[in-house]
Design an enzyme around this catalytic site. Structure first.
Site, PDB file in Angstrom:
ATOM      1  N   GLY A  12      43.985  57.051  27.100  1.00  0.00           N
ATOM      2  CA  GLY A  12      44.292  55.630  26.946  1.00  0.00           C
ATOM      3  C   GLY A  12      43.655  55.086  25.687  1.00  0.00           C
ATOM      4  O   GLY A  12      43.146  53.965  25.646  1.00  0.00           O
ATOM      5  N   ARG A  16      42.306  48.463  25.084  1.00  0.00           N
ATOM      6  CA  ARG A  16      41.051  47.775  24.747  1.00  0.00           C
ATOM      7  C   ARG A  16      39.844  48.654  25.046  1.00  0.00           C
ATOM      8  O   ARG A  16      38.947  48.802  24.220  1.00  0.00           O
ATOM      9  CB  ARG A  16      40.952  46.453  25.530  1.00  0.00           C
ATOM     10  CG  ARG A  16      41.850  45.352  25.016  1.00  0.00           C
ATOM     11  CD  ARG A  16      41.531  44.028  25.708  1.00  0.00           C
ATOM     12  NE  ARG A  16      41.760  44.099  27.142  1.00  0.00           N
ATOM     13  CZ  ARG A  16      42.911  43.823  27.735  1.00  0.00           C
ATOM     14  NH1 ARG A  16      43.944  43.467  26.995  1.00  0.00           N
ATOM     15  NH2 ARG A  16      43.053  43.893  29.043  1.00  0.00           N
ATOM     16  N   SER A 126      33.072  55.322  39.187  1.00  0.00           N
ATOM     17  CA  SER A 126      32.428  54.074  39.594  1.00  0.00           C
ATOM     18  C   SER A 126      33.339  52.906  39.282  1.00  0.00           C
ATOM     19  O   SER A 126      34.081  52.936  38.297  1.00  0.00           O
ATOM     20  CB  SER A 126      31.091  53.888  38.865  1.00  0.00           C
ATOM     21  OG  SER A 126      30.487  52.660  39.232  1.00  0.00           O
ATOM     22  N   ASN A 128      32.230  50.276  38.271  1.00  0.00           N
ATOM     23  CA  ASN A 128      31.592  49.649  37.112  1.00  0.00           C
ATOM     24  C   ASN A 128      30.548  50.608  36.553  1.00  0.00           C
ATOM     25  O   ASN A 128      29.750  51.155  37.305  1.00  0.00           O
ATOM     26  CB  ASN A 128      30.940  48.321  37.510  1.00  0.00           C
ATOM     27  CG  ASN A 128      30.554  47.480  36.315  1.00  0.00           C
ATOM     28  OD1 ASN A 128      29.739  47.880  35.494  1.00  0.00           O
ATOM     29  ND2 ASN A 128      31.143  46.298  36.209  1.00  0.00           N
ATOM     30  N   MET A 129      30.555  50.796  35.254  1.00  0.00           N
ATOM     31  CA  MET A 129      29.669  51.767  34.623  1.00  0.00           C
ATOM     32  C   MET A 129      28.381  51.161  34.064  1.00  0.00           C
ATOM     33  O   MET A 129      27.561  51.879  33.502  1.00  0.00           O
ATOM     34  CB  MET A 129      30.412  52.471  33.474  1.00  0.00           C
ATOM     35  CG  MET A 129      31.578  53.320  33.921  1.00  0.00           C
ATOM     36  SD  MET A 129      31.009  54.866  34.673  1.00  0.00           S
ATOM     37  CE  MET A 129      32.561  55.503  35.319  1.00  0.00           C
ATOM     38  N   HIS A 160      37.876  37.591  36.148  1.00  0.00           N
ATOM     39  CA  HIS A 160      38.202  38.445  35.002  1.00  0.00           C
ATOM     40  C   HIS A 160      39.297  37.788  34.162  1.00  0.00           C
ATOM     41  O   HIS A 160      39.916  36.812  34.585  1.00  0.00           O
ATOM     42  CB  HIS A 160      38.683  39.825  35.467  1.00  0.00           C
ATOM     43  CG  HIS A 160      37.577  40.718  35.928  1.00  0.00           C
ATOM     44  ND1 HIS A 160      37.068  40.665  37.203  1.00  0.00           N
ATOM     45  CD2 HIS A 160      36.876  41.691  35.280  1.00  0.00           C
ATOM     46  CE1 HIS A 160      36.102  41.566  37.332  1.00  0.00           C
ATOM     47  NE2 HIS A 160      35.965  42.197  36.180  1.00  0.00           N
ATOM     48  N   LYS A 164      44.013  41.352  33.753  1.00  0.00           N
ATOM     49  CA  LYS A 164      43.599  42.331  34.766  1.00  0.00           C
ATOM     50  C   LYS A 164      44.649  42.393  35.868  1.00  0.00           C
ATOM     51  O   LYS A 164      45.086  41.361  36.383  1.00  0.00           O
ATOM     52  CB  LYS A 164      42.224  41.980  35.335  1.00  0.00           C
ATOM     53  CG  LYS A 164      41.661  43.077  36.249  1.00  0.00           C
ATOM     54  CD  LYS A 164      40.189  42.868  36.537  1.00  0.00           C
ATOM     55  CE  LYS A 164      39.647  43.931  37.478  1.00  0.00           C
ATOM     56  NZ  LYS A 164      39.770  45.296  36.913  1.00  0.00           N
ATOM     57  N   GLY A 170      37.303  46.374  40.937  1.00  0.00           N
ATOM     58  CA  GLY A 170      36.559  47.542  41.401  1.00  0.00           C
ATOM     59  C   GLY A 170      35.086  47.234  41.595  1.00  0.00           C
ATOM     60  O   GLY A 170      34.436  47.752  42.515  1.00  0.00           O
ATOM     61  N   THR A 171      34.556  46.361  40.741  1.00  0.00           N
ATOM     62  CA  THR A 171      33.147  45.979  40.874  1.00  0.00           C
ATOM     63  C   THR A 171      32.914  45.166  42.135  1.00  0.00           C
ATOM     64  O   THR A 171      31.920  45.361  42.847  1.00  0.00           O
ATOM     65  CB  THR A 171      32.702  45.169  39.643  1.00  0.00           C
ATOM     66  OG1 THR A 171      32.915  45.961  38.471  1.00  0.00           O
ATOM     67  CG2 THR A 171      31.236  44.791  39.743  1.00  0.00           C
TER      68      THR A 171
END
Length: 272
Positions: A12, A16, A126, A128-129, A160, A164, A170-171
């Site tokens: 991808g 962004r 995850s 969120n990373m 967000h 999105k 996901g967070t």
């Protein structure tokens, strides 16, 4: 650049997050961009990945051949879409490399395929990373354990940008799972994601979600634990999407020395 640098693939690459990942790989010691992947037919095929990401020529042309890239690489950074991620998971398993997954909105079937790939790949997934959000998850679990469902209600709010496509984020789900662990319950059995019309009184022990979309907001998350006469709020604000890319690169470096398996950022950060 060193021969010992970890060879990473960004999938991808024109998006962004893809461009952000390329920039972070470019500036991080110990890693280098091995390949940049886009879908077949993308107008960005053949473009230099570094120029696309705004860091100058890197000598890596954007390609639509992921398996060829994976077999010569050591890791892949994936913030794409669920349908693409499950395909990349299969390819990462064939290549037996690290697969860092930041993709959100995966179904139960998608999750099962990704976990199956972890028999041969080192999958780190995850919602969120970032370090801050994962610490927030730990704090949420502890707070939910300390403050009982009888008298303390948990609500998770997130906002967000307008682009999105999945909700809750996901967070938000990561935080919901943390709260559910703290309460010793299953999130699927206690989450409330829609309220409209005459809903009746709030069910004790429910974990509610509220979703907002608009503007260019990168990510705002709050866990509200409301009691009688007092309220505890735990929150995190993301002001730069590079925090997710930095976390993903750190996860890949960590995964390089691990055995095949399914891991989370809590494992990477030593918070589990």
């Amino acid at each position: 650049m060193s021969e010992t640098d970890m060879r990473l693939v960004v999938v991808g690459a024109a998006g962004r997050m893809g461009q952000t990942l390329i920039r972070i790989v470019h500036e991080t010691p110990g890693v280098r961009l091995h390949a940049a992947i886009e879908r077949s037919g993308s107008p960005f095929l053949g473009r230099d990945a570094g120029e696309l990401a705004g860091v100058g020529q890197m000598g890596v042309a954007v390609s639509d051949k992921p398996l060829e890239a994976f077999v010569e690489a050591e890791g892949v950074l994936d913030f794409t879409a669920p349908s693409a991620t499950v395909e990349f998971a299969d390819l990462a398993a064939q290549a037996r490399i690290v697969h860092v997954v930041g993709t959100t909105g995966c179904s139960a079937d998608d999750e099962a395929r990704i976990r199956a790939a972890a028999r041969h790949a080192r999958v780190i997934k995850s919602g969120n990373m970032s370090l801050g959000v994962n610490l927030l998850g730990v704090l949420t679990e502890k707070a939910a354990r300390a403050l009982p469902a009888q008298g303390w209600d948990i609500e998770i709010l997130e906002m967000h940008h307008r682009h999105k496509v999945d909700a809750p984020s996901g967070t938000a789900l990561l935080l919901g799972e943390a709260a559910a662990r703290g309460r010793g319950i299953k999130l699927a059995d206690h989450s409330v994601r829609v309220r409209d019309g005459h809903t009746g009184a709030r069910v004790e022990g429910a974990i509610g979600f509220a979703t907002l979309r608009g503007g260019s907001v990168i990510g705002e998350h709050s866990v509200v634990i409301a009691g009688e006469g007092e309220m505890v709020t735990l929150s995190h604000s993301a002001t730069d999407r590079s925090i997710f890319a930095r976390g993903a690169v750190s996860a890949a470096i960590w995964g390089r020395s691990q055995k095949p398996g399914f891991y989370s950022m809590l494992d990477v950060l030593g918070l589990d």
